[in-house]
Design an enzyme around this catalytic site. Structure first.
Site, mmCIF file in Angstrom:
data_model
loop_
_atom_site.group_PDB
_atom_site.id
_atom_site.type_symbol
_atom_site.label_atom_id
_atom_site.label_comp_id
_atom_site.label_asym_id
_atom_site.label_seq_id
_atom_site.Cartn_x
_atom_site.Cartn_y
_atom_site.Cartn_z
ATOM 1 N N GLU A 116 -89.778 -16.721 21.351
ATOM 2 C CA GLU A 116 -89.921 -18.099 21.836
ATOM 3 C C GLU A 116 -89.575 -18.168 23.323
ATOM 4 O O GLU A 116 -90.299 -18.766 24.112
ATOM 5 C CB GLU A 116 -89.003 -19.039 21.052
ATOM 6 C CG GLU A 116 -89.087 -20.474 21.535
ATOM 7 C CD GLU A 116 -88.012 -21.399 20.941
ATOM 8 O OE1 GLU A 116 -87.885 -22.541 21.443
ATOM 9 O OE2 GLU A 116 -87.302 -20.998 20.014
ATOM 10 N N GLU A 122 -78.554 -22.700 16.513
ATOM 11 C CA GLU A 122 -79.330 -23.857 16.029
ATOM 12 C C GLU A 122 -80.369 -23.408 15.005
ATOM 13 O O GLU A 122 -80.583 -24.056 13.980
ATOM 14 C CB GLU A 122 -80.007 -24.535 17.231
ATOM 15 C CG GLU A 122 -80.998 -25.629 16.879
ATOM 16 C CD GLU A 122 -82.314 -25.471 17.605
ATOM 17 O OE1 GLU A 122 -83.362 -25.399 16.923
ATOM 18 O OE2 GLU A 122 -82.315 -25.417 18.853
ATOM 19 N N HIS A 123 -81.015 -22.271 15.257
ATOM 20 C CA HIS A 123 -81.989 -21.738 14.298
ATOM 21 C C HIS A 123 -81.301 -21.244 13.020
ATOM 22 O O HIS A 123 -81.786 -21.470 11.918
ATOM 23 C CB HIS A 123 -82.744 -20.556 14.918
ATOM 24 C CG HIS A 123 -83.858 -20.941 15.825
ATOM 25 N ND1 HIS A 123 -85.167 -20.597 15.595
ATOM 26 C CD2 HIS A 123 -83.871 -21.651 16.985
ATOM 27 C CE1 HIS A 123 -85.936 -21.067 16.572
ATOM 28 N NE2 HIS A 123 -85.170 -21.702 17.435
ATOM 29 N N HIS A 150 -78.718 -21.658 21.009
ATOM 30 C CA HIS A 150 -80.099 -21.784 20.542
ATOM 31 C C HIS A 150 -80.306 -20.963 19.256
ATOM 32 O O HIS A 150 -80.880 -21.449 18.269
ATOM 33 C CB HIS A 150 -81.029 -21.309 21.660
ATOM 34 C CG HIS A 150 -82.481 -21.502 21.375
ATOM 35 N ND1 HIS A 150 -83.464 -20.880 22.100
ATOM 36 C CD2 HIS A 150 -83.131 -22.238 20.447
ATOM 37 C CE1 HIS A 150 -84.646 -21.237 21.628
ATOM 38 N NE2 HIS A 150 -84.466 -22.049 20.620
#
Length: 1026
Positions: free
Chosen positions: A203, A105-106, A102
């Protein structure tokens, strides 16, 4: 973005949700036909064609290829649709919960070899006319999709995406910003305490403040305890600070390789151009490797297991004493078996969907809980699928009873099977799903095939839905107990089953905060004074980098001149059925007929308004005519693509505090079912059932639970609605229908021991709302079906003529606006106006059981047709991209934030999953000062225009063409006028509107925050605390 697949979404439902989109352009040869000319074995730009298959069900040709050197897999879906899509996905299988896929991905989207500027992904949002741009981290893959209708734009975005995933910079600073870092609370003050910061860190704290998401994550981790599904791919907040920058780079090197990649393209652009660009810009630089990312089968248990987890209590739950969740989950077979997956998905729908399903009857109707558990039904998002069934909103003492009911219901299904009419209704639903055309069909396909293809399944097999239907019919014919045998094998005799219980813990939030504090102190204790000084200096360096104006000149961009100067005209005809105005719009709807009707709320007494959303949600679910609610549900599934009613509040486009209020009726059907669809509507108008209190209580509980569950996901929407509440007349009604006011109203109703007063209220509402006297209709269909559709509508209006009543409006100030732009038909919309409405300023704080905030400030401005509206639209976009994104996300660590101009004349600032509250309000004000200072360039303005036009020109499906005119009175001429104003926006106009509308002293504003306990706000008497 962390994507956690909700099990309730069955695989083929993607095709229903996202349907098909065809752009009707004259071409000598269609994209589908051209693609059929490719031959297996043919070599194209380093790729070999493996298979070419026509898929008439979905109006496309599938071309499957493989890359010779690296083994990268490729699927192209050629279809006559101008909304072209690209996606690349990698199998990402982490073995810890640090959130490495994750955070990666950012971070890959923060700059690459060819495009080394900071954050090219967010910058391309403003240099492109994309219709979609995003990235998703699932449990076992990471996907990077985009779509656009512009060929040059496609090439630009493809170049940026390829460079991002294969050649990212992965700078340490980007890892700190996007992942996690230790930093002084105030980065400019060395003495301020050290805290955890980072976009993904915040998040995921937000994600797991949602009890439904928390339960789904625990269920997956515990059902698959032996490999990648036992960890949190998005990142467990307390594990995220264990990830190092070196581990991140290593994960990229081992997972983001063409040998571990699957490419998908869709639309009417030539395949060979895509292949050539992908080969030249990326794949030619790699050799084949063995990525070793396969997920092994989960070892099967020899006996069932049970487990228990805790969560935060929900103050808005319908019944405070019933906040337990229980779910039984079964491990099924490998998802790469396409037919078996299709059958299990079908079986799941038969068992849990709608009031005729056995589990609905046994679990929901006895009112043991408020709704099914958050994970329910078939889930094909993991290598081996699962089926889950359970309840939320139940009492602790009902645990054994629920387990017993689940077991008994399975036995009954095995014994009795399913009625053939229910099976036919489900197959009819699939037929409609395949025919329905929506605008993002490419994205739907990419999501639909992702999981199976990720594990070596055949994506082309998944597309042949009719083959699966035919095979199913044959299997059922050969063995009438075919489905019962599956239930017996997969559920009754399955020892790999998990019973998971979740119960609220009053101190849950306290324990989470304490655990985070312990983790923080462990990190701090390992630091020397030199380390702390270095952290402070690095914090200042990051702040400086975030504050610098970025040079994005290396990135490709479209120009404003690439935008079409004029909008395509949508021809409509105005007609009537009886005295009711009808808009007819001929469209290529693929044999489906779409019906809409608007009924006015003008005569409804004020005290009944809060009931309107409930009335809308239950009016198609209580039974009608001689059908009880189960028979009604069955007929709707057999004869229509769905029937729904929803509240409608439409602000006027020319003046403030003027709006239309009503309800919107929507349905669709195949041509052959037109009479049946209108007959169902006639029964709803003439004889709806309201008397069944038991049924009503079930629907009230489900509705209240759904609203309470939705706040942690859509908190920014609730904050914006609340902030706007006292600014316009429309805002008052929107808060009543869609805001926290409605959440609390439904909670109070769910707590009522006796609903007889509600039952007496519903017929009163019906008399005012389902009244042909204040109604207008619209039909979208093909030219061949239009006259038959109009005739059936005429017959429907005759059937309901007796319900027509002349009633006086509650408000005296009613103005009429013509329905058609020329005003030839004489028909009109009746709008409420309040010229003396007095807006007032208010600040509201809702304390919620979340660790993050949702912040909004809204300002009263001007309506759609006003000269300044276009400037405010461009201003909102430019301020978001050039100032607020940096302040709220990069520096502040929120997941998102920005500004938007609403159609009702309200300009709103917002933040999403934000660790800050009052500081964010100050960032909003700094944004206004930044615009007023004029420190922005023509390039900034042009980029904002591109971004606004990508939304204005987003594709419209045949079912929705003409709806702007029908619902809002927005003619093509008004839209073109707005378009020209957008083109004309300039530097002076932007500074001017910021000064006139957004400056302190000039503005009328409202503020709302949803978030955790906040001492600063509590001590400030200017806030209203809820």
């Amino acid at each position: 973005m962390f994507r956690q697949t909700r099990a309730v979404l069955q695989k083929f439902r993607c095709v229903r949700v996202n349907g098909q989109q065809q752009t009707w352009r004259l071409k000598s040869t269609s994209a589908r036909e051209k693609a059929l000319l490719y031959q297996p074995g043919q070599k194209l730009h380093g790729f070999i064609v493996r298979e070419v298959v026509a898929v008439p069900d979905l109006c496309l040709t599938a071309v499957k290829l493989a890359h010779e050197h690296t083994g990268a897999q490729y699927l192209h879906a050629a279809r006559d649709d101008s909304n072209n899509l690209f996606s690349v996905q990698f199998r990402t299988t982490p073995l810890d919960s640090t959130g490495v896929p994750h955070i990666l991905e950012h971070t890959v989207l923060c700059g690459s070899r060819k495009y080394p500027c900071r954050d090219p992904f967010f910058k391309m949002l403003n240099r492109s006319l994309s219709t979609f741009m995003n990235a998703f981290t699932a449990s076992d893959y990471t996907m990077y999709p985009f779509s656009t209708q512009n060929g040059k734009d496609f090439q630009n975005l493809l170049s940026v995406y390829l460079d991002a995933v294969f050649f990212p910079c992965l700078r340490e600073q980007d890892f700190w910003q996007e992942g996690w870092r230790l930093e002084n609370e105030d980065p400019t003050d060395y003495k301020s305490p050290l805290v955890f910061k980072g976009v993904v860190f915040n998040e995921m704290k937000g994600v797991f403040s949602d009890n439904e998401r928390l339960f789904a994550q625990h269920l997956q981790n515990k059902l698959y305890p032996n490999h990648t599904y036992s960890v949190v791919s998005g990142g467990e907040p307390l594990a995220i600070p264990d990830l190092t920058w070196e581990q991140l780079k290593h994960f990229h090197a081992t997972h983001y390789h063409p040998s571990n990649a699957r490419f998908f393209t869709y639309g009417d652009l030539p395949l060979e151009n895509h292949l050539e660009q992908i080969q030249e810009e990326a794949l030619c630089q790699f050799e084949r490797i063995d990525p070793n990312t396969e997920v092994p089968p989960q070892p099967r248990w020899t006996s069932p297991r049970e487990d228990h987890v805790t969560c935060s209590p929900d103050a808005l739950a319908p019944d405070q004493s019933k906040q337990n969740t229980l779910c039984v989950s079964y491990l099924l077979g490998d998802i790469t078996d396409t037919f078996e997956g299709f059958i299990l998905s079908l079986l799941s729908s038969l068992m849990v969907s709608g009031p005729n399903s056995p589990f609905y009857k046994s679990l929901i109707e006895p009112k043991i809980g408020s709704d099914f558990s958050s994970v329910v039904g078939y889930d094909g998002s993991t290598k081996e699928a699962s089926f889950s069934i359970g309840l939320q909103g139940m009492a602790e003492e009902d645990t054994e009873r629920v387990k017993r009911i689940i077991s008994q219901t399975i036995d009954e299904i095995i014994q009795n099977g399913f009625e053939s009419e229910r099976i036919e209704a489900l197959l009819h639903k699939i037929e409609i799903q395949m025919k329905h055309q929506s605008t993002n069909f490419g994205l739907a396909l990419a999501s639909y095939i992702a999981s199976s293809w990720n594990h070596g399944g055949d994506p082309v097999e998944l597309l042949k839905i009719s083959d699966s239907v035919a095979k199913f019919r044959q299997a059922l014919k050969e063995n009438p107990r075919f489905l019962q045998d599956k239930v017996k094998f997969y559920l009754k005799e399955n020892t790999h089953q998990l019973t998971l219980k979740m119960s609220p813990d009053e101190d849950y939030m306290g324990k989470q905060t304490q655990a985070e504090e312990i983790k923080l102190q462990e990190k701090i204790q390992l630091l020397s004074d030199g380390d702390k000084k270095q952290i402070y200096e690095k914090g200042l360096e990051l702040l400086e980098a975030q504050s610098k104006t970025q040079d994005a000149s290396c990135l490709p961009a479209l120009r404003v001149s690439d935008i079409e100067p004029a909008i395509p005209i949508t021809p409509v005809q105005m007609s009537s059925a009886g005295d009711v105005p009808v808009q007819l719009c001929e469209q290529p709807t693929n044999g489906l007929v779409y019906f809409r009707a608007v009924c006015s709320l003008n005569t409804l007494p004020e005290d009944l308004r809060a009931y309107v959303p409930l009335f809308c949600s239950i009016i198609t679910k209580m039974g009608c005519g001689d059908l009880d609610y189960r028979q009604q549900a069955q007929q709707m599934e057999l004869r229509t693509g769905g029937m729904s009613v929803s509240p409608l509040v439409v602000p006027d486009s020319t003046q403030m505090d003027t709006f239309e209020q009503g309800i919107l009726l929507s349905s669709s059907c195949l041509e052959r079912n037109l009479p049946h669809m209108f007959h169902l509507w006639s029964n709803i108008f003439n004889n709806p059932h309201f008397h069944d209190e038991e049924r009503l209580r079930v629907l009230v509980m489900m509705s209240a639970q759904e609203l309470a569950n939705g706040i942690s996901y859509s908190g920014h929407m609730y904050a914006m609605t609340r902030a706007s509440r006292h600014l316009t007349l429309t805002g008052v009604l929107q808060e009543t229908f869609d805001g926290m006011e409605q959440v609390k109203f439904m909670k109070r109703m769910a707590e009522m021991p006796d609903l007889s007063q509600v039952i007496r209220t519903l017929p009163r509402i019906k008399k005012h709302l389902l009244n042909p006297e204040h109604m207008r209709c619209a039909i979208n269909a093909t030219p061949q079906i239009m006259s038959e559709s109009a005739a059936q509508l005429e017959s429907f209006m005759q059937d309901v003529a007796e319900t027509k009543r002349e009633r006086k409006p509650v408000r005296t100030n009613i103005i009429k606006k013509p329905l058609d732009p020329q005003g030839k038909s004489g028909a009109s919309r009746k709008l409420v106006t309040e010229p003396n409405f007095q807006p007032c300023q208010m600040k509201t704080f809702f304390q919620m059981p979340f660790p993050v905030n949702f912040v909004s400030e809204s300002i009263r401005t001007v309506p759609f047709c006003h000269q300044d509206y276009a400037s405010l639209c461009i201003l909102a976009r430019m301020m978001t991209a050039k100032f607020l994104h940096g302040e709220i996300r990069e520096k502040g660590g929120a997941y998102g934030g920005g500004a938007k101009m609403g159609g009702g004349g309200v300009f709103s600032f917002y933040s999403y999953r934000d660790p800050n509250s009052v500081q964010t309000l100050s960032a909003f004000r700094k944004g206004v000062d930044w615009v007023k200072s004029g420190q922005f360039t023509q390039q900034d303005i042009d980029e904002a225009k591109l971004s606004v036009f990508s939304a204005v020109d987003s594709p419209v499906s045949p079912s929705d063409k003409g709806m702007g005119l029908f619902l809002s009175g927005l003619s093509d001429e008004m839209k073109q006028n707005h378009r020209e104003k957008l083109f004309a926006v300039d530097h002076k106009g932007l500074v001017d509107v910021a000064e006139r509308y957004l400056s302190v002293g000039q503005r009328t504003c409202g503020v709302a925050i949803l978030g955790p306990e906040n001492d600063a706000i509590k001590k400030d008497p200017s806030w209203i605390l809820k």
